[in-house]
Motif scaffolding. Structure first.
Motif: not given
Length: 174
Positions: A69, A81-82, A84-86, A88-89
């Motif tokens: 991370v 997944a990382l 996608t999180i980036s 979305l954030v």
């Protein structure tokens, strides 16, 4: 039946505000700077093959591929997944940016979004984030004195620090 003009106005109001161009401009600059420096370090300096270039007794250019991370924490092989999180954030921060009333707040959010998207691009293209600024104190291997990062990480950290500072300024005004 819902008025389509009203629906478009509501969506525009949620995604665009008076300081959105500033924030997105800062995001584009931090993204571009990070990707340019990474290109130079990887392709021109050929750091992946050279591995380490000693610059000073406490600073080197050293190639590391971060699958975690931040600063190599929480290493995972789930790069998707990382990413996608980036994304979305970054979208949530853009919505915050659209509502921003402070120039400092907008610029700070831009730094964070630009850094996050640049690191997400690294993950998508290279399978990991390219880190290469290596600060250390020889002989001491303490976490705070031995770390490696890139310009996108710097943009994120500076952006968060400026957001905190801006929130303190807002609190003092109240």
């Amino acid at each position: 039946m819902a008025d389509p003009h009203r629906k478009n106005s509501v969506i525009k109001a949620r995604l665009w505000g008076p300081l959105t161009p500033l924030g997105l401009g800062v995001a584009a600059l931090s993204f571009g700077l990070d990707q340019s420096v990474k290109y130079w370090v990887i392709s021109v300096l050929n750091l992946p093959e050279r591995r380490v270039i000693n610059v000073t007794p406490f600073f080197d250019l050293a190639m590391a591929w971060n699958k975690g991370v931040s600063y190599g924490l929480l290493t995972t092989h789930l790069q998707g997944a990382l990413i996608t999180i980036s994304l979305l954030v970054s979208l949530l921060l853009w919505i915050w940016l659209a509502r921003s009333t402070s120039v400092l707040n907008a610029a700070s959010l831009g730094l964070i979004v630009g850094g996050a998207l640049s690191n997400a691009l690294d993950r998508a293209v290279r399978g990991a984030v390219a880190d290469f600024f290596y600060f250390h104190i020889d002989g001491l291997r303490l976490a705070l004195l031995d770390f490696i990062f890139n310009p996108a990480d710097m943009a994120i950290v500076v952006g968060v620090a400026l957001l905190l500072y801006d929130s303190l300024l807002e609190r003092q005004k109240s």
